[in-house]
Write a protein that holds these residues in place. Structure first.
Motif, short mmCIF file in Angstrom:
data_model
loop_
_atom_site.label_atom_id
_atom_site.label_comp_id
_atom_site.label_asym_id
_atom_site.label_seq_id
_atom_site.Cartn_x
_atom_site.Cartn_y
_atom_site.Cartn_z
N ILE A 253 -7.82 3.83 -4.19
CA ILE A 253 -6.55 3.66 -4.12
C ILE A 253 -5.84 3.54 -2.53
CG2 ILE A 253 -4.51 5.14 -4.64
CD1 ILE A 253 -5.55 6.45 -6.99
N ASP A 254 -6.38 4.35 -1.79
CA ASP A 254 -6.11 4.10 -0.35
C ASP A 254 -6.52 2.52 0.12
OD1 ASP A 254 -5.08 6.68 -0.09
OD2 ASP A 254 -6.62 7.06 1.52
N GLY A 255 -7.42 2.16 -0.52
CA GLY A 255 -7.98 0.80 -0.24
C GLY A 255 -6.80 -0.20 -0.59
N GLY B 223 -0.28 -2.46 2.20
CA GLY B 223 0.54 -2.18 3.40
C GLY B 223 0.24 -3.12 4.45
N GLN B 224 -1.02 -3.46 4.73
CA GLN B 224 -1.30 -4.73 5.51
C GLN B 224 -1.09 -5.85 5.30
OE1 GLN B 224 -5.60 -3.63 5.43
NE2 GLN B 224 -5.44 -1.82 7.09
N LEU B 225 -0.98 -6.12 3.63
CA LEU B 225 -0.58 -7.34 3.34
C LEU B 225 0.94 -7.65 3.79
CD1 LEU B 225 -1.21 -10.13 1.80
CD2 LEU B 225 -0.04 -8.83 -0.19
N THR B 226 1.85 -6.54 3.62
CA THR B 226 3.05 -6.52 3.90
C THR B 226 3.42 -6.66 5.62
OG1 THR B 226 3.55 -4.94 2.47
CG2 THR B 226 5.32 -5.26 3.72
N GLN B 227 2.48 -5.97 6.23
CA GLN B 227 2.59 -6.03 7.66
C GLN B 227 2.44 -7.65 8.00
OE1 GLN B 227 3.36 -4.14 10.30
NE2 GLN B 227 3.87 -2.40 9.01
N TRP B 228 1.39 -8.12 7.28
CA TRP B 228 0.67 -9.46 7.84
C TRP B 228 1.90 -10.34 7.56
CZ3 TRP B 228 -0.39 -13.76 4.68
CH2 TRP B 228 -1.03 -14.76 5.24
N ALA C 152 12.22 -2.64 -4.08
CA ALA C 152 13.12 -1.64 -3.43
C ALA C 152 12.31 -0.69 -3.00
CB ALA C 152 13.91 -1.32 -5.15
N ALA C 153 10.90 -0.44 -3.58
CA ALA C 153 10.20 0.62 -2.80
C ALA C 153 9.94 0.05 -1.41
CB ALA C 153 8.83 0.63 -3.86
N VAL C 154 9.66 -0.98 -1.25
CA VAL C 154 9.46 -1.50 0.21
C VAL C 154 10.90 -1.02 1.00
CG1 VAL C 154 9.26 -3.41 1.71
CG2 VAL C 154 7.89 -3.52 -0.43
#
Lengths: 634, 455
Positions: free
Chosen positions: A587-589, A595-600, B399-401
């Motif tokens: 799950i963390d992965g 998260g990383q995808l969003t950041q990227w 929306a969660a983002v």
């Protein structure tokens, strides 16, 4: 009148909460106490007016506004004020007001005075919402709200870890019950297409018994949590960590009876499902006996009262389960009087003892605390069921109905009543009779409590003594005013039950039953007197060896330990396992991956925003061309 | 109609007041004028009056949105107290230009004729080009104005082209007549619709035509940005819906696929880019793009519930934006920065400001018990009714983002320590606006029925 003013009943305490809550650092103590008490007093006065209005004109529905309206789901924010509600209003605001007054004395030196009154007012608000709501959703809001306040007040002295843990335990245990309640509400909506009482109850008979049984059992799970029944009762004894007036108001007189109110409110659903009735009665009876056995050996004065509350709640559920709706509700009322009295009396004792709660350190307090002694005697007689004190009438009514269903249930119930009389007088004698066993310093400190605390005690004592007269049974030539008043609420259910089975008991049988239970109780009190006054037995210290059953009772049948071993620890290990394997790696992965995808992608998207207007226009034109091509060539 | 006249006259009066240096009268006169305009609108509720051969029709839709625009403007004016005086010497011009912009906005929400749509958009846009560049000595402000103007005129050209094509296809500017003759020249008509779609999506800042928004919002003075992200955006969406909902519903919705792609792109770009920002003002600019994405869903799936959904969303979004921009201005004034770090420890030094910001951000994020929750709720309701579940899935994820980046500010306010512990002093009007905004936000979160059924 009711239509115009009823909304003020819950709003007044809410205003009190806002004043005390927003200014909890600044408001002077006098103002805090005044606002806290006056708002609840205002609600009480309004409740009295409402009571007489309902008595004269019958039940009323008050629509405040449409709250949520989506498709077929309509949740109006409206109140239903009928006979059942109006009595609950009187109990909540009346007892609530007395306890607020008492608190001004009890909590006077606490640094969290303002916060305390804010929470207490908020609690009254939610409790009133719970009983006023005209549908299950409003009831659920109140239900959750009182749970929150209970959590906040149990953990009021949150700096002590064990108190904070007790608060958490109460919250978690209640959540288990709430889940059942919530699923029950969902099922009600899917079965009847509404969550309003006014829509559900008239069409209750159209649903199949299987569905009704499922719904009522789910609702009962909710009641088990809130009203501390087996197996979800363990939070209530721990909840004694909160200030004593809180134990009196929330964990004895009002909140814990919410489960009984809920079932009494839904009485028609339960009556149509014999299995649920049997389960409610069975769990109630088992809890009544089980908690009474534990109470026999407890040495903490508040723990004794806590287990006695669990046990008395069990009697109320027994009453509901055998169809004695009025009787159960009658017991809610009298119990509110005498249990609030006993808790407040215990608070007065603890106050005098400088915070000491262990009865082994007390003794001989009669001459130091005369008012407390006398009022607690009244309360103890009432809970023991000595006529003509209030507890006698209500308990007797439940037991008489139980006898109609099965003499065995009656016998077990009476057995529990004998235990009740014994442990209550054990507590009473250990506290007030004999020689003082505390330290010299404590002895020096002993004093009767201030008037703000003794006056509520006296008022509650009067109610505990005379409160039973509203429900004197026919056999004793009474007219049972309560039964008459509540008949519109329970009328249909009573008809169904009467049609199904058992005729009425003859007066002779009733006399015999009353005589038997009173005699048993007297013997039980006498036995307590012999042991704790004549022989001056003092319970053994923590470490002393105990015999089998006594040891089990002293250790509360190891229920906490069993729950720990059966549920908590396996769950802990399972969660450890999941934590290491599922959570950490998988799950963390995934989450970190997102998260990383969003950041990227944010970084990439950000780069499109170059700041050069030429680029912007170029991209806009590309966009326009794409749209045109897409729309006209394909 | 009288409301437009009142607003325009107020604007001129304010300009003269500025000329005669009666600075202290500017704000009261403007607010009084606006209240008068709002009152004149309330009087014609349910009357459906049309003016000048159906050029403008004040139906309830127009009135509701006009009142929202006026109310938002009043709130922003009350916030501006001495804000304008600090950044320029010609204060009267601010009020005047914003009032003119507002009159353009009222025309945009009440047009029944495409020439009025064009006039409304131009009155609004030209005013905003000036406002963006009103800090004459600040190069960022100038840059914002120039960018806005260049790209805006580009979009205006496309809008005019679209209107011309539709006129060519139907021979009319009137929305009702256009709807009646829509199928006569399908190719011309569709081309016109697509061009108008592009122009309208530009005006409300939807991807891929959103590029102007972050740069302009950041460059413009903060209160002007708040005007852009509330009044301008609301007027844009109301006009968009009025146009598509009445003139183009008689033909198959050929724009659906285009708009779906735009919604998804807007939600992705707006939210994901906002998550990256360390500057709160820029973060709010990107988040305003994402809000355009949510509102676009109601236009994409035109239906009975669309007007109400857009109205609820606009109300919730406008008041929460005014509150959050207001807090930001106050913070920037004291700390000299509107970076995330400027908000550190605000919960301790200024509990009221922090609370206002928290409620406003929760509403923007769509947390229950705030108006924003019901805004999203009803928008999603429109999509569910049209069986666009997958779109809702994306919207909810985004929306969660949104919650993530809004809560970055809340975390900074409550969990980080600030370097200096001075609290920020606010004027009474300022406090009033902030508290009024969050009270409305919470009120509508508890009792959404107050506005859910008025259209």
């Amino acid at each position: 009148m009711t239509e115009q003013l009823a909304w003020l009943i819950p709003v007044l305490p809410l205003i009190g909460f806002l004043i005390n809550g927003l200014g909890y650092k600044k408001n002077p103590k006098g103002l805090v106490g005044l606002v806290g008490c006056a708002t609840v007093l205002g609600s009480f006065i309004l409740s009295i007016l409402v009571f007489f209005d309902i008595k004269a004109n019958g039940a009323k529905t008050i629509d405040l506004y449409e709250w949520i309206s989506v498709g077929t789901l309509k949740i109006p924010f409206s109140f239903l004020i009928d006979q059942l509600t109006s009595i609950m209003l009187l109990i909540i605001t009346g007892v609530g007001f007395l306890i607020h007054v008492y608190s001004t004395g009890y909590m006077h030196d606490d640094e969290g005075y303002g916060k305390y009154f804010a929470y207490l007012n908020l609690f009254v608000f939610f409790m009133l919402l719970l009983v006023l709501g005209s549908n299950y959703v409003i009831m659920f809001i109140g239900w959750e709200g009182v749970g929150l306040c209970s959590y906040l007040l149990i953990g009021f002295w949150f700096k002590k870890t064990e108190y904070a843990n007790a608060a958490k335990k109460a919250f978690v245990m209640n959540r288990i019950g709430d889940l059942g309640f919530l699923i029950g509400i969902f099922m009600l909506f899917s079965t009847f297409g509404s969550i309003s009482y006014a829509d559900i109850f008239p069409q209750a008979q159209t649903a199949s018994t299987a569905v009704l049984t499922t719904i009522t059992l789910l609702l009962f799970v909710g009641a088990m949590g809130k009203s501390a029944q087996l197996p979800l009762y363990t939070w209530l004894p721990d909840a004694m960590a909160g200030p004593t007036p809180v134990s009196a108001l929330i964990h004895a007189a009002t909140m814990v009876t919410a489960g009984i109110y809920m079932i009494a409110r839904s009485n028609i659903l339960y009556v149509l499902s014999p299995i649920s009735m049997a389960v409610v009665a069975g769990i109630g009876l088992a809890t009544a006996i089980f908690a009474a056995v534990i109470a026999l050996t407890q040495n903490d004065i508040k723990k004794v009262l806590a287990y006695s509350t669990v046990s008395q709640l069990g009697y109320m559920f027994l009453g509901l389960g055998v169809g004695a709706f009025t009787g159960a509700f009658f017991h809610v009322m009298t119990h509110a009087f005498f249990k609030a009295l006993l808790f407040l009396g215990a608070g007065s004792v603890i106050h005098a003892m400088g915070g000491e709660q262990d009865m082994r350190q007390m003794g001989g307090l009669k001459k130091h605390l005369p008012i407390t002694w006398f009022t607690m005697l009244m309360g103890t007689l009432a809970i023991a069921g000595i006529p003509p004190f209030s507890g006698f009438f209500s308990k007797d009514e439940i037991l008489a109905h139980a006898f109609e269903v099965s003499p065995t249930i009656w016998a077990i119930g009476v057995g529990g009543a004998l235990l009740t009389a014994f442990y209550m007088f054990r507590m009473f004698f250990l506290t007030f009779n004999g020689k003082f066993r505390g330290t010299e310093e404590q002895h020096h400190h002993l004093h009767e409590s201030p008037a703000s605390m003794t006056i509520p005690l006296i008022v509650l004592a009067v109610l505990s003594v005379f409160g039973g007269f509203v429900g004197v049974p026919e056999a004793l030539h009474g007219s049972h005013l309560l039964n008459e008043y509540l008949s519109p609420v329970f009328g249909q259910s009573t008809q169904i039950l009467n049609a199904a089975h058992h005729g009425h008991l003859s007066h002779e049988t009733e006399y015999a039953l009353m005589g038997a239970s009173v005699l048993g109780v007297l013997i039980s009190i006498f036995y307590a007197y012999t042991v704790y006054v004549r022989k001056e037995v003092v319970p053994a210290a923590e470490t002393a060896p105990r015999s089998g059953l006594e040891k089990a009772s002293y250790n509360k049948f190891y229920i906490d330990e069993i729950y720990n071993a059966v549920f908590t620890r396996p769950l802990d290990s399972l969660s450890q396992l999941f934590y290491r394997i599922l959570d950490k790696s998988i799950i963390d992965g995934v989450v970190n991956g997102f998260g990383q995808l969003t950041q990227w992608s944010a970084d990439k998207f950000r780069r499109i925003q170059t700041g050069y207007i030429g680029n912007y226009l170029f991209m806009m034109v590309v966009g326009i061309i794409l749209i045109l091509v897409f729309n006209f060539l394909f | 109609m009288s409301s437009i006249i009142i607003i325009a006259i107020t604007a001129i009066v304010v300009l003269y007041l500025g000329l005669y240096k009666v600075k202290s009268a500017l704000l009261p006169v403007s607010v009084l004028g606006l209240l008068g305009a709002a009152a004149s609108l309330v009087c014609v509720w349910d009357k459906n009056i049309s003016y000048f051969n159906d050029m403008l029709v004040f139906n309830n839709y127009a009135i509701a949105f006009s009142i929202l625009l006026i109310a938002t403007t009043i709130l922003i004016f009350l916030l501006s107290g001495n804000y304008f005086e600090k950044i320029s010497s010609n204060v009267a011009e601010y009020y005047t230009i914003l009032l003119f912009a507002l009159s353009g906005g009222v025309v945009m929400v009440s047009f029944q004729n495409m020439s009025m749509l064009f006039i409304g958009i131009e009155i609004l846009s030209v005013s905003m080009y000036i406002m963006a560049g009103i800090k004459k000595t600040d190069s960022a402000s100038n840059e914002a104005a120039l960018k806005y103007f260049l790209m805006g005129s580009f979009a205006t050209g496309i809008l005019l082209f679209g209107i011309a094509l539709i006129y060519g296809a139907t021979g009319s500017f009137n929305l009702v007549q256009i709807a009646g003759k829509a199928s006569e020249q399908p190719l011309l008509f569709y081309a016109g619709v697509i061009f108008m779609l592009i122009a309208m999506t530009f005006k409300v800042g939807v991807a891929p035509f959103h590029f102007w928004t972050p740069d302009v919002y950041q460059g413009a003075p903060t209160l002007v940005s708040s005007f852009m992200s509330t009044v301008v955006k609301t007027a844009g969406f109301a006009a968009f819906l009025r146009l598509f909902g009445s003139a183009f519903t008689s033909v198959p919705a050929i724009w659906t696929v285009t708009l779906v792609v735009m919604v998804v792109l807007t939600l992705l770009i707006g939210n994901i880019t906002a998550a990256f920002q360390q500057n709160v003002k820029r973060m709010l600019a990107y988040s305003s793009i994402s809000h355009a994405g949510y509102m676009l869903i109601a236009i994409l799936l035109l239906g009975q519930a669309s007007p109400n959904a857009i109205l609820i969303y606009s109300v919730a979004y406008s008041i929460a934006s005014v509150a959050s921009f207001g807090v930001m201005v106050a913070v920037k004034e004291q700390k000299g920065s509107d970076d995330l770090s400027a908000f550190n420890g605000l919960g301790r030094t200024n509990p009221v400001l922090a609370f206002v910001m928290t409620v406003a951000l929760c509403s923007l994020g769509g947390i229950p018990l705030t108006a924003g929750f019901f805004g999203k709720f009803y928008i999603f309701g429109v999509a569910i009714a049209a069986n666009y579940t997958w779109l809702i899935a994306i919207a909810v994820l985004m929306a969660a983002v949104g919650i993530y980046y809004y809560f970055k500010v809340i975390i900074a306010m409550y969990l980080r320590e600030s370097e200096n512990s001075e609290s920020i002093q606010l004027s009474l009007a300022y406090k009033f606006v902030l508290i009024f905004c969050i009270m409305i936000t919470i009120l509508l979160g508890i009792a959404p029925a107050l506005i859910t059924n008025i259209l």
